[in-house]
Scaffold this motif. Sequence first.
Motif, PDB file in Angstrom:
ATOM      1  N   PRO A 155      11.842   2.370  -1.968  1.00 50.22           N
ATOM      2  CA  PRO A 155      10.827   1.550  -1.318  1.00 50.22           C
ATOM      3  C   PRO A 155      10.640   0.221  -2.055  1.00 50.22           C
ATOM      4  N   VAL A 156      10.686  -0.891  -1.290  1.00 52.85           N
ATOM      5  CA  VAL A 156      10.494  -2.233  -1.864  1.00 52.85           C
ATOM      6  C   VAL A 156       9.499  -2.988  -0.983  1.00 52.85           C
ATOM      7  N   ALA A 157       8.523  -3.649  -1.586  1.00 52.48           N
ATOM      8  CA  ALA A 157       7.606  -4.519  -0.836  1.00 52.48           C
ATOM      9  C   ALA A 157       7.856  -5.957  -1.268  1.00 52.48           C
ATOM     10  N   LEU A 158       7.663  -6.885  -0.319  1.00 52.52           N
ATOM     11  CA  LEU A 158       7.706  -8.323  -0.643  1.00 52.52           C
ATOM     12  C   LEU A 158       6.263  -8.829  -0.605  1.00 52.52           C
ATOM     13  N   HIS A 159       5.790  -9.308  -1.745  1.00 50.89           N
ATOM     14  CA  HIS A 159       4.374  -9.621  -1.954  1.00 50.89           C
ATOM     15  C   HIS A 159       4.162 -11.101  -2.257  1.00 50.89           C
ATOM     16  N   LEU A 160       3.141 -11.679  -1.613  1.00 49.20           N
ATOM     17  CA  LEU A 160       2.739 -13.061  -1.925  1.00 49.20           C
ATOM     18  C   LEU A 160       1.842 -13.007  -3.148  1.00 49.20           C
ATOM     19  N   ASP A 161       2.261 -13.633  -4.227  1.00 51.70           N
ATOM     20  CA  ASP A 161       1.499 -13.634  -5.482  1.00 51.70           C
ATOM     21  C   ASP A 161       0.567 -14.847  -5.532  1.00 51.70           C
ATOM     22  N   LYS A 183       0.837  -1.210   0.000  1.00 49.16           N
ATOM     23  CA  LYS A 183       0.000   0.000   0.000  1.00 49.16           C
ATOM     24  C   LYS A 183       0.871   1.259   0.000  1.00 49.16           C
ATOM     25  N   ASP A 184       1.982   1.231   0.752  1.00 48.47           N
ATOM     26  CA  ASP A 184       2.888   2.388   0.804  1.00 48.47           C
ATOM     27  C   ASP A 184       3.383   2.765  -0.595  1.00 48.47           C
ATOM     28  N   ILE A 185       3.504   1.777  -1.464  1.00 44.38           N
ATOM     29  CA  ILE A 185       4.025   1.986  -2.830  1.00 44.38           C
ATOM     30  C   ILE A 185       2.883   2.292  -3.816  1.00 44.38           C
ATOM     31  N   LEU A 186       1.764   1.611  -3.652  1.00 42.45           N
ATOM     32  CA  LEU A 186       0.722   1.659  -4.688  1.00 42.45           C
ATOM     33  C   LEU A 186      -0.235   2.848  -4.569  1.00 42.45           C
ATOM     34  N   VAL A 187      -0.472   3.323  -3.366  1.00 39.71           N
ATOM     35  CA  VAL A 187      -1.369   4.482  -3.216  1.00 39.71           C
ATOM     36  C   VAL A 187      -0.745   5.720  -3.897  1.00 39.71           C
ATOM     37  N   PRO A 188       0.545   6.011  -3.654  1.00 36.60           N
ATOM     38  CA  PRO A 188       1.168   7.128  -4.389  1.00 36.60           C
ATOM     39  C   PRO A 188       1.177   6.897  -5.909  1.00 36.60           C
ATOM     40  N   ALA A 189       1.358   5.638  -6.307  1.00 36.67           N
ATOM     41  CA  ALA A 189       1.385   5.344  -7.762  1.00 36.67           C
ATOM     42  C   ALA A 189       0.024   5.644  -8.389  1.00 36.67           C
ATOM     43  N   ARG A 190      -1.037   5.191  -7.715  1.00 33.09           N
ATOM     44  CA  ARG A 190      -2.391   5.442  -8.250  1.00 33.09           C
ATOM     45  C   ARG A 190      -2.616   6.965  -8.348  1.00 33.09           C
TER      46      ARG A 190
END
Length: 305
Positions: free
Chosen positions: A74-80, A6-13
């Motif tokens: 900023p890097v997130a580790l995501h379960l795909d 969310k920290d990465i994607l909210v600014p991207a949106r």
Amino acid sequence: MLVTGKDILVPARKGKYAVGAFNTNNMEITQAIIHTAERLRSPVIVQMSEGAIKYGGQDLANIVIDIATRATVPVALHLDHGSSYESALKAIKMGFTSVMIDASHHPFDENVHETGRVVEAAHAMGISVEAELGRLGGIEEHIVVDEKDAFLTDPEEAVKFVELTDVDYLAIAIGTSHGAYKGKGRPFIDQARIKKIGELLSIPLVAHGSSGVPAEIVQRLRDSGGEIGDAAGIADEDLTEAAGYGIAKVNVDTDLRLASTVGIREVLKANPKEFDPRKVFGPARDLMSKIVEHKMKVLGSVGKA
Ligand SMILES: O=C(COP(=O)(O)O)N(O)CCCCO
Ligand code: NA
Ligand SMILES: [Zn+2]
């Protein structure tokens, strides 16, 4: 630094750009992803499927977490494609900062129920959640969804789904599909549908199956002894356009699989006497870095960190 999805994607949106979510299965792939992000000052998501967790386990997760923690972006580790509540919670226990619960193959109500359970538990632990509504074509690792059953995401249903689940970002079916064979020539991307969903929902939207399957890489695979059929991927300009309508996370796995294989095959073909693993995996890492760089430029995330 290691952050949530969310920290990465909210600014991207908000900024109308998208961030690449690249699958990893080893150290070299992880380095290609994160070092390229640092070099281009781009946020990035590193993701592991359940297959990658089976293959590399906590060892691989720790490599990602260590490199991500020390990273200057900023890097997130995501379960795909988490397939269950248990799988999502296990990943959080392993240190993942973002999890997907993919219950898209279940009826709407069951998808809502499963997703809601994961959101409640993940949010209690400060972890953000991706869910999927609609069905991609192609092969979702553990699910084969053939063309006729592929359902594109209904905008009104998407609004209801997000209200009922409080999910942080939503994967939508818009014409993409997993793997190297996304359709003859230029696969159809339903831009009007993305635009509609983006107007109704302010949360980040996710595009799966977004590898470009570059013709040059496909040819180099054949030239170095690989075998691949009539492969085709998503056009760069379609991803750039989709980012403007609300797609903020773009999943890429096949392009890195192709690049790593081409890097390895080309070395072994040209140097039959070579048996130093660094001379084999190094060029694979370099070619993967080029793929990551190209994608970040297409998505508009360069310089956004
Ligand atoms: O959406 C994607 C990636 O799609 P693509 O196959 O286009 O790289 N993923 O979720 C990666 C795992 C699926 C198997 O590749
Ligand atoms: Na995902
Ligand atoms: Zn996917």
